[in-house]
Write a protein that holds these residues in place. Structure first.
Motif, PDB file in Angstrom:
ATOM      1  N   UNK A 316       0.837  -1.203   0.000  1.00  0.00           N
ATOM      2  CA  UNK A 316       0.000   0.000   0.000  1.00  0.00           C
ATOM      3  C   UNK A 316       0.876   1.259   0.000  1.00  0.00           C
ATOM      4  N   UNK A 317       1.367   1.659   1.161  1.00  0.00           N
ATOM      5  CA  UNK A 317       2.190   2.863   1.221  1.00  0.00           C
ATOM      6  C   UNK A 317       3.454   2.722   0.398  1.00  0.00           C
ATOM      7  N   UNK A 318       3.766   3.743  -0.387  1.00  0.00           N
ATOM      8  CA  UNK A 318       4.936   3.712  -1.257  1.00  0.00           C
ATOM      9  C   UNK A 318       5.766   4.971  -1.123  1.00  0.00           C
ATOM     10  N   UNK A 319       6.510   5.274  -2.165  1.00  0.00           N
ATOM     11  CA  UNK A 319       7.430   6.415  -2.156  1.00  0.00           C
ATOM     12  C   UNK A 319       7.417   7.051  -3.535  1.00  0.00           C
ATOM     13  N   UNK A 320       7.538   8.356  -3.587  1.00  0.00           N
ATOM     14  CA  UNK A 320       7.703   9.019  -4.883  1.00  0.00           C
ATOM     15  C   UNK A 320       8.963   9.885  -4.850  1.00  0.00           C
ATOM     16  N   UNK A 335       5.171  12.093   6.581  1.00  0.00           N
ATOM     17  CA  UNK A 335       5.118  11.634   7.968  1.00  0.00           C
ATOM     18  C   UNK A 335       5.432  10.151   8.013  1.00  0.00           C
ATOM     19  N   UNK A 336       6.548   9.807   8.616  1.00  0.00           N
ATOM     20  CA  UNK A 336       6.971   8.421   8.673  1.00  0.00           C
ATOM     21  C   UNK A 336       6.119   7.671   9.693  1.00  0.00           C
ATOM     22  N   UNK A 337       5.440   6.563   9.288  1.00  0.00           N
ATOM     23  CA  UNK A 337       4.517   5.876  10.192  1.00  0.00           C
ATOM     24  C   UNK A 337       5.159   4.817  11.075  1.00  0.00           C
ATOM     25  N   UNK A 342       2.303  -3.160  14.996  1.00  0.00           N
ATOM     26  CA  UNK A 342       1.084  -2.391  15.269  1.00  0.00           C
ATOM     27  C   UNK A 342       0.979  -1.122  14.425  1.00  0.00           C
ATOM     28  N   UNK A 343       2.044  -0.759  13.728  1.00  0.00           N
ATOM     29  CA  UNK A 343       2.032   0.451  12.897  1.00  0.00           C
ATOM     30  C   UNK A 343       1.738   0.158  11.432  1.00  0.00           C
ATOM     31  N   UNK A 349       1.624  -3.870   5.352  1.00  0.00           N
ATOM     32  CA  UNK A 349       2.094  -2.803   4.466  1.00  0.00           C
ATOM     33  C   UNK A 349       2.504  -1.556   5.232  1.00  0.00           C
ATOM     34  N   UNK A 350       3.318  -0.733   4.585  1.00  0.00           N
ATOM     35  CA  UNK A 350       3.624   0.581   5.132  1.00  0.00           C
ATOM     36  C   UNK A 350       2.340   1.408   5.148  1.00  0.00           C
ATOM     37  N   UNK A 351       2.031   1.983   6.286  1.00  0.00           N
ATOM     38  CA  UNK A 351       0.804   2.767   6.430  1.00  0.00           C
ATOM     39  C   UNK A 351       0.910   4.068   5.633  1.00  0.00           C
ATOM     40  N   UNK A 352      -0.028   4.335   4.714  1.00  0.00           N
ATOM     41  CA  UNK A 352       0.018   5.614   3.993  1.00  0.00           C
ATOM     42  C   UNK A 352      -0.326   6.781   4.932  1.00  0.00           C
ATOM     43  N   UNK A 353       0.455   7.831   4.862  1.00  0.00           N
ATOM     44  CA  UNK A 353       0.173   9.027   5.665  1.00  0.00           C
ATOM     45  C   UNK A 353      -0.047  10.262   4.799  1.00  0.00           C
ATOM     46  N   UNK A 354       0.030  10.107   3.491  1.00  0.00           N
ATOM     47  CA  UNK A 354      -0.223  11.233   2.581  1.00  0.00           C
ATOM     48  C   UNK A 354      -0.760  10.694   1.263  1.00  0.00           C
TER      49      UNK A 354
END
Length: 394
Positions: A316-320, A335-337, A342-343, A349-354
């Motif tokens: 899910x969460x990615x990088x651009x 914002x780094x999750x 539990x995170x 997956x990496x939790x999307x924050x944006x």
């Protein structure tokens, strides 16, 4: 003038098909999207779901190495430290001078609103359409943005792909350069068409545009190679177009679906991305690069834990990536999750924050003064965007 289909300038394909246009009155003259001033914007779609946790690794997380025993690196194993917490994959080492010059930034933990079956098809649909749901929009957000940018007759947009991709598809006209076109015409055939339609101003103008676009494309060719065979060729072509009348360009880089033995496959893809960015910079030259923003984005990220095949699965969460002389980089944004159990999103997956759409919106606002109201309604429906966006500070 707008049309339902973009006009395709596939090498000399336009001229080769011109003999079929004997019924010239039904032919719509070429109309181009225009950009104000000299700001430039390049989008690169990273198809296959780039693993942002491999490109920009959070080696400062104590658990990271254990979650990815065959993939994770550290500064003593080739990872290039960026800020004491994140490190850059060594395959992208040549980007470090841009980082130090603050012409490169990364945004971690970003995603489209897509949260369903993690399908490449649906994920790319949302990435390129800019909608809040799969198949909500039938046109691309970059094409819709053209309708909100002041127009002139001097500046255009071009899609550097085998056909118009969704991101630039829609009612606003763009040029398409197809790298796999093999059609060509001899000088006598071109002269025949020129004479045949000498008294048809609309057709003559369209053919002249096609001829000039083809000449621009050939400027990006490397001797002895076919256009589009190498990422550098595509990036060089895009840059040469941007040095002429074009101000928006888009192309794709494939090879990011790293389910098996990721280490080798990712190295090749990361090298391609690095080559594309550096070719854009070097070909544009310092003056044009100062006004340029490059946004490289992907449909979704990949799982935090590696799988049993030495790779990673759809996440899910990615990088651009953001690059260009027009940005204030040298930072890993967002914002780094965290990556503790539990995170994580759905425990994997990496939790999307944006929202990745906010980054694209901020670049359109900065480069072309597209209004916040248009960005939130016409271009990215459902996106909450205003002048307080953190990404306007990049």
């Amino acid at each position: 003038m707008a049309d339902d289909k973009p006009f395709s300038l596939s090498r000399r394909g336009f001229l080769a098909s011109a003999c079929c246009l004997a019924a010239a009155p039904i032919f719509t003259p070429v109309t181009f999207a225009a950009m104000p001033a000299d700001n430039r914007f390049v989008t690169i779609v990273l198809r296959g779901a780039m693993d942002g946790l491999d490109l920009v690794q959070p080696y400062g997380e104590a658990s990271f190495a254990g979650l990815r025993p065959d993939i994770a690196l550290a500064p003593d194993k080739g990872l290039l430290d960026l800020d004491g917490f994140f490190g850059l994959h060594p395959a992208a080492a040549d980007l470090l001078p841009l980082w130090k010059a603050k012409e490169l930034a990364f945004v971690h933990a970003v995603s489209t609103p897509y949260r369903d079956a993690r399908s490449h098809f649906d994920g790319q649909d949302m990435l390129e359409s800019g909608g809040g749901h799969v198949a909500e929009e039938r046109t691309g957000w970059l094409n819709r943005a053209l309708g909100s940018i002041a127009r002139s007759t001097a500046h255009k947009a071009i899609d550097i792909n085998t056909s118009t991709e969704l991101i630039l598809s829609g009612p606003n006209m763009v040029d398409v350069w197809a790298s796999d076109s093999g059609l060509a015409m001899g000088a006598d055939e071109m002269q025949f068409l020129t004479r045949l339609y000498a008294n048809d101003p609309a057709f003559a103008k369209a053919m002249d545009e096609a001829r000039r676009a083809d000449q621009s494309a050939k400027m990006g060719e490397a001797p002895g190679t076919k256009r589009g065979e190498q990422i550098a060729d595509v990036a060089a072509l895009a840059a040469k177009m941007l040095l002429r009348e074009y101000r928006i360009a888009s192309f794709s880089i494939n090879g990011w679906d790293t389910h098996v033995q990721q280490a080798a496959q990712f190295r090749k893809a990361a090298s391609d991305l690095t080559q594309a960015v550096l070719t854009l910079k070097n070909t544009l030259g310092p003056d044009a690069w100062k006004t340029t923003v490059v946004l490289a984005m992907t449909e979704f990220g990949r799982t935090v834990r590696q799988n049993g095949s030495g790779g990673t699965d759809h996440g899910t969460g990615g990088c651009c990536l953001l690059a260009g002389g027009a940005i204030n980089g040298g930072r890993v944004l967002g914002k780094w999750p965290g990556i503790k159990d539990e995170q994580l999103f759905e425990d994997r997956d990496l939790m999307p924050t944006a929202d990745v759409r906010e980054i694209a919106a901020a670049m359109l606002y900065r480069q072309f003064d597209v209004g916040a109201d248009d960005l939130s309604s016409k271009i990215f429906p459902g996106l909450s965007f205003d002048k307080s966006s953190q990404f306007l500070k990049v």
